[in-house]
Design an enzyme around this catalytic site. Structure first.
Site, short mmCIF file in Angstrom:
data_model
loop_
_atom_site.label_atom_id
_atom_site.label_comp_id
_atom_site.label_asym_id
_atom_site.label_seq_id
_atom_site.Cartn_x
_atom_site.Cartn_y
_atom_site.Cartn_z
N GLU A 72 0.93 -1.28 0.09
CA GLU A 72 0.23 -0.16 0.09
C GLU A 72 1.02 1.17 -0.29
O GLU A 72 1.54 1.03 1.04
CB GLU A 72 -1.03 0.09 1.85
CG GLU A 72 -1.47 1.16 0.97
CD GLU A 72 -2.97 1.08 -0.01
OE1 GLU A 72 -2.22 2.03 -0.21
OE2 GLU A 72 -3.61 0.61 -0.22
N ASP A 99 5.34 0.99 -5.05
CA ASP A 99 5.07 0.63 -5.91
C ASP A 99 5.41 -1.59 -6.10
O ASP A 99 6.04 -1.62 -6.13
CB ASP A 99 5.89 1.23 -7.01
CG ASP A 99 4.79 0.61 -8.75
OD1 ASP A 99 4.36 -0.37 -8.67
OD2 ASP A 99 4.73 1.90 -9.52
N ASP A 121 -7.16 1.25 -7.28
CA ASP A 121 -7.82 2.45 -8.06
C ASP A 121 -8.20 2.00 -9.85
O ASP A 121 -7.72 1.91 -10.32
CB ASP A 121 -6.64 3.10 -7.90
CG ASP A 121 -7.07 4.31 -8.10
OD1 ASP A 121 -8.27 4.82 -8.85
OD2 ASP A 121 -6.10 5.45 -7.73
N LYS A 125 -11.25 7.87 -15.58
CA LYS A 125 -11.65 8.93 -16.44
C LYS A 125 -10.71 8.16 -18.10
O LYS A 125 -9.57 7.20 -17.27
CB LYS A 125 -10.54 10.19 -16.12
CG LYS A 125 -11.27 11.71 -15.30
CD LYS A 125 -10.29 12.63 -15.50
CE LYS A 125 -11.27 13.16 -15.09
NZ LYS A 125 -10.69 15.38 -14.21
N ASP A 157 -15.83 -2.61 -8.23
CA ASP A 157 -17.39 -1.87 -7.89
C ASP A 157 -17.32 -1.42 -9.61
O ASP A 157 -17.82 -0.51 -9.03
CB ASP A 157 -17.45 -2.00 -7.23
CG ASP A 157 -16.08 -0.80 -5.93
OD1 ASP A 157 -15.41 -0.25 -6.73
OD2 ASP A 157 -17.11 0.27 -6.08
N THR A 190 -15.08 -5.72 4.14
CA THR A 190 -14.57 -3.90 5.08
C THR A 190 -15.80 -3.16 4.35
O THR A 190 -17.14 -3.42 3.72
CB THR A 190 -12.67 -3.25 3.80
OG1 THR A 190 -13.65 -2.61 2.49
CG2 THR A 190 -12.23 -5.05 3.86
N PHE A 192 -14.78 -0.29 3.08
CA PHE A 192 -15.08 0.11 1.13
C PHE A 192 -16.08 -1.15 1.22
O PHE A 192 -17.09 -0.30 -0.22
CB PHE A 192 -13.81 -0.33 0.85
CG PHE A 192 -13.46 0.32 -0.43
CD1 PHE A 192 -13.30 2.00 -0.87
CD2 PHE A 192 -13.78 -0.08 -1.89
CE1 PHE A 192 -12.67 1.99 -1.97
CE2 PHE A 192 -13.95 -0.34 -2.47
CZ PHE A 192 -13.48 1.08 -3.17
#
Length: 211
Positions: A72, A99, A121, A125, A157, A190, A192
């Site tokens: 993370e 990374d 992530d 866009k 999602d 979680t 999220f």
């Protein structure tokens, strides 16, 4: 070459809001950095983008025979996971805070037993879709690091990200079998995940199996 510039970033490393407890926990980060050579004979799970660490801590508690390398870049999430580790005395987690592809460069072939990539992530866009972590280049880099028949569990999602993952099967049939699944190896919702459900987002789950 600056090591952070080797790959097109799949994240923006913001300092964000961090609590006093998380900041204090970060003082222990060096204790949890992965030492690849010391882990070569263990059952290794690579957990990419662990968020606030809820899932990672629960997984590690459920599978004490496995060692999680959890990655993370957000300090608040790292601080939270270290808090879980310290509170519950979890012994089978290492943490990498850059990374993940830089860490993968250090891994020997056949090092990983499985990989979790939960809610990466989405880079919403269209012009930013190239920054999404899950693509052919990443999967080709990951392939030799996996043991035979190793599994990659993916969950998103975002519908267009799910479609993109579906399309990855094309041209990779000699490397992976891709299946849509209902449940991943370890189910733990979680905050999220629950928020995505509350907002009415469809949750798509995938399983890549190394050939």
């Amino acid at each position: 070459m600056n090591k952070q510039k080797k790959y097109l970033p799949s994240f923006v490393k913001r300092s964000g809001r961090i609590t006093a407890a998380q900041k204090a926990n970060l003082q222990d980060l060096d204790l949890y950095r992965p030492k690849i050579k010391n882990l070569e004979n263990k059952h290794i799970v690579l957990d990419i983008g662990f968020g606030n660490g809820e899932y990672t801590a629960a997984y590690a508690n459920a599978f004490k025979e496995k060692h999680l390398i959890a990655t993370e870049v957000y300090l608040s999430g790292i601080g939270s996971l270290i808090g879980f580790i310290n509170k519950h005395k979890i012994l089978n987690i290492s943490i990498f805070d850059e990374d993940v592809r830089l860490l993968m460069d250090q891994m020997p072939e056949g090092f990983l037993d499985s990989v979790n990539i939960l809610f990466p992530d989405p880079w919403q866009k269209a012009k930013h879709h190239k920054r999404r972590l899950l693509g052919k280049d990443f999967l080709f880099q990951l392939h030799p690091l996996l043991k035979p028949n190793a599994k990659i569990f993916v969950r998103t999602d975002w519908e267009d990200y799910a479609r993109q993952i579906d399309e990855l099967a094309e041209g990779m049939s000699s490397h992976y079998i891709l299946k849509k699944i209902q449940k991943i190896e370890f189910e733990f919702k979680t905050r999220f995940h629950l928020r995505a459900i509350k907002k009415g987002r469809h949750i798509s789950s995938f399983l890549f199996t190394k050939l």
